[in-house]
Write a protein that holds these residues in place. Structure first.
Motif, PDB file in Angstrom:
ATOM      1  N   ILE A  99     -13.945   0.733  -1.352  1.00  0.00           N
ATOM      2  CA  ILE A  99     -13.953   0.585  -2.812  1.00  0.00           C
ATOM      3  C   ILE A  99     -12.732  -0.181  -3.324  1.00  0.00           C
ATOM      4  CG2 ILE A  99     -13.933   1.871  -4.992  1.00  0.00           C
ATOM      5  CD1 ILE A  99     -15.405   4.133  -3.417  1.00  0.00           C
ATOM      6  N   LYS A 100     -11.551   0.187  -2.860  1.00  0.00           N
ATOM      7  CA  LYS A 100     -10.311  -0.412  -3.367  1.00  0.00           C
ATOM      8  C   LYS A 100      -9.926  -1.696  -2.649  1.00  0.00           C
ATOM      9  CE  LYS A 100      -8.821   2.520  -6.568  1.00  0.00           C
ATOM     10  NZ  LYS A 100      -8.507   2.093  -7.948  1.00  0.00           N
ATOM     11  N   ASP A 101     -10.398  -1.863  -1.427  1.00  0.00           N
ATOM     12  CA  ASP A 101     -10.076  -3.037  -0.603  1.00  0.00           C
ATOM     13  C   ASP A 101      -8.566  -3.288  -0.575  1.00  0.00           C
ATOM     14  OD1 ASP A 101     -10.465  -5.214   1.019  1.00  0.00           O
ATOM     15  OD2 ASP A 101     -10.951  -6.592  -0.610  1.00  0.00           O
ATOM     16  N   PRO A 102      -7.796  -2.308  -0.073  1.00  0.00           N
ATOM     17  CA  PRO A 102      -6.334  -2.424  -0.128  1.00  0.00           C
ATOM     18  C   PRO A 102      -5.763  -3.547   0.729  1.00  0.00           C
ATOM     19  CG  PRO A 102      -6.970  -0.608   1.285  1.00  0.00           C
ATOM     20  CD  PRO A 102      -8.230  -1.098   0.635  1.00  0.00           C
ATOM     21  N   GLU A 103      -6.519  -4.019   1.735  1.00  0.00           N
ATOM     22  CA  GLU A 103      -6.025  -5.070   2.623  1.00  0.00           C
ATOM     23  C   GLU A 103      -6.693  -6.421   2.346  1.00  0.00           C
ATOM     24  OE1 GLU A 103      -4.702  -3.128   6.673  1.00  0.00           O
ATOM     25  OE2 GLU A 103      -6.732  -2.460   6.198  1.00  0.00           O
ATOM     26  N   ASN A 104      -7.322  -6.509   1.162  1.00  0.00           N
ATOM     27  CA  ASN A 104      -7.918  -7.774   0.710  1.00  0.00           C
ATOM     28  C   ASN A 104      -8.895  -8.367   1.726  1.00  0.00           C
ATOM     29  OD1 ASN A 104      -6.395  -7.849  -1.769  1.00  0.00           O
ATOM     30  ND2 ASN A 104      -4.604  -8.438  -0.538  1.00  0.00           N
ATOM     31  N   ILE A 105      -9.839  -7.551   2.161  1.00  0.00           N
ATOM     32  CA  ILE A 105     -10.870  -8.035   3.074  1.00  0.00           C
ATOM     33  C   ILE A 105     -11.683  -9.144   2.417  1.00  0.00           C
ATOM     34  CG2 ILE A 105     -13.000  -7.390   4.278  1.00  0.00           C
ATOM     35  CD1 ILE A 105     -11.734  -4.644   4.745  1.00  0.00           C
ATOM     36  N   GLY A 106     -11.993  -8.975   1.130  1.00  0.00           N
ATOM     37  CA  GLY A 106     -12.659 -10.037   0.394  1.00  0.00           C
ATOM     38  C   GLY A 106     -13.987  -9.620  -0.199  1.00  0.00           C
ATOM     39  N   THR A 107     -14.646 -10.567  -0.857  1.00  0.00           N
ATOM     40  CA  THR A 107     -15.913 -10.298  -1.539  1.00  0.00           C
ATOM     41  C   THR A 107     -17.031 -11.235  -1.095  1.00  0.00           C
ATOM     42  OG1 THR A 107     -15.186 -11.716  -3.384  1.00  0.00           O
ATOM     43  CG2 THR A 107     -14.779  -9.349  -3.596  1.00  0.00           C
ATOM     44  N   ASP A 108     -16.825 -12.015  -0.029  1.00  0.00           N
ATOM     45  CA  ASP A 108     -17.915 -12.819   0.521  1.00  0.00           C
ATOM     46  C   ASP A 108     -18.977 -11.891   1.114  1.00  0.00           C
ATOM     47  OD1 ASP A 108     -16.601 -15.092  -0.198  1.00  0.00           O
ATOM     48  OD2 ASP A 108     -15.701 -15.442   1.773  1.00  0.00           O
ATOM     49  N   LYS A 109     -20.148 -12.443   1.408  1.00  0.00           N
ATOM     50  CA  LYS A 109     -21.247 -11.625   1.921  1.00  0.00           C
ATOM     51  C   LYS A 109     -20.846 -10.859   3.177  1.00  0.00           C
ATOM     52  CE  LYS A 109     -25.198 -14.201   0.096  1.00  0.00           C
ATOM     53  NZ  LYS A 109     -26.427 -14.941   0.434  1.00  0.00           N
ATOM     54  N   LYS A 110     -20.190 -11.561   4.098  1.00  0.00           N
ATOM     55  CA  LYS A 110     -19.764 -10.922   5.340  1.00  0.00           C
ATOM     56  C   LYS A 110     -18.745  -9.821   5.059  1.00  0.00           C
ATOM     57  CE  LYS A 110     -17.495 -11.942   9.752  1.00  0.00           C
ATOM     58  NZ  LYS A 110     -16.869 -13.005  10.580  1.00  0.00           N
TER      59      LYS A 110
ATOM     60  N   MET B 152       0.845  -1.196   0.000  1.00  0.00           N
ATOM     61  CA  MET B 152       0.000   0.000   0.000  1.00  0.00           C
ATOM     62  C   MET B 152       0.881   1.247   0.000  1.00  0.00           C
ATOM     63  SD  MET B 152      -2.886   1.218   2.787  1.00  0.00           S
ATOM     64  CE  MET B 152      -3.330  -0.497   3.081  1.00  0.00           C
ATOM     65  N   ASP B 153       0.462   2.242  -0.751  1.00  0.00           N
ATOM     66  CA  ASP B 153       1.200   3.490  -0.847  1.00  0.00           C
ATOM     67  C   ASP B 153       1.349   4.121   0.532  1.00  0.00           C
ATOM     68  OD1 ASP B 153       1.863   6.298  -1.307  1.00  0.00           O
ATOM     69  OD2 ASP B 153       1.338   5.942  -3.401  1.00  0.00           O
TER      70      ASP B 153
END
Length: 258
Positions: free
Chosen positions: A77-88, A1-2
């Motif tokens: 929007i960018k999800d820089p820490e890779n939280i994810g795309t599951d419902k939760k 991350m920048d």
């Protein structure tokens, strides 16, 4: 991350900490008749503006809150820490987005107050929202706040917020304990206050009257009216100070997953 994004995030955490710490301090003083009765986030902004060089303080805080808002939008929007795309995970990111909206409003309001004319109190305050929809809006806000309050308690129970610090890499035992207990105390107290504000919005929905909209300051007033009197309010106020200090610790020790 920048690194610039990290600095913006840390500036935002520090500004959010300032808002919560001052909210708690002012509320604690009000509980025991020791000072100002300006409670809540907007009360904090007014308190700062009334101080020497108040507009400078308000401007700095406003810019900091805009930094926090930017970081929340960036997380969403960018999800820089890779939280994810599951419902939760998507739900968490949506929460970040709405948090960004709240602090965007506070940041803009802070800066607006610097240039606002003192003679503007006579501005038209007519509602832009048709009255028949007010109860639905209030119910939606109340439910959202109730969910937020529960989420605060769940976070405190699970202790997942500690993962952001990588405590095993911090050699100082006192620092690790401080991070843990300020976090627990602050989140629980914040959950209590948000829950009370949620209750007031349910009341406002029942009457569908804007005059019943309540905020953090009214939450403290509700606490004062209970049998425990100022002691209950004082304890919650100290908890908000703890949450503010926890935000300062976030600004200093929070790690970012690239």
């Amino acid at each position: 991350m920048d690194d610039r994004i990290k600095k913006i995030a840390k500036t935002g955490y520090a500004s959010k900490g300032m808002v919560y710490a001052l909210t708690g301090i002012l509320a604690f003083g009000a509980a025991f008749g020791l000072g100002s009765t300006s409670e809540g986030k907007l009360g904090v902004l007014k308190f700062l503006q009334d101080q020497p060089f108040g507009n400078v303080l308000l401007g700095v805080l406003g810019l900091g809150l805009l930094c926090y808002s930017f970081w929340r939008f960036y997380q969403s929007i960018k999800d820089p820490e890779n939280i994810g795309t599951d419902k939760k995970d998507v739900g968490k990111r949506i929460g970040f987005f709405f948090s960004g909206l709240v602090y965007l409003g506070l940041g803009i309001y802070s800066i607006y107050q610097i240039t606002a004319s003192s003679g503007g109190s006579g501005a038209n305050k007519t509602s832009m929202i048709p009255s028949e929809y007010l109860n639905y809006i209030f119910y939606a806000i109340a439910i959202g706040l109730a969910i937020k309050a529960v989420f605060q308690f769940v976070k405190a129970y699970k202790g997942e917020f500690l993962k952001k610090f990588y405590l095993d890499t911090i050699s100082n035992v006192s620092t690790r304990k401080t991070i843990k207990w300020l976090g627990y105390g602050g989140m629980i107290s914040r959950g209590i206050v948000v829950g009370i504000v949620s209750y007031f919005f349910f009341v406002a929905a029942d009457t569908a009257s804007k005059g019943n909209i309540k905020g953090t300051s009214e939450a403290f007033a509700f606490l004062r009216k209970n049998s425990e009197g100022p002691w209950l309010m004082g304890l919650v106020a100290l908890g908000l100070v703890a949450f503010g200090l926890y935000m300062f610790i976030m600004a200093k020790y929070r790690r970012f997953d690239d």
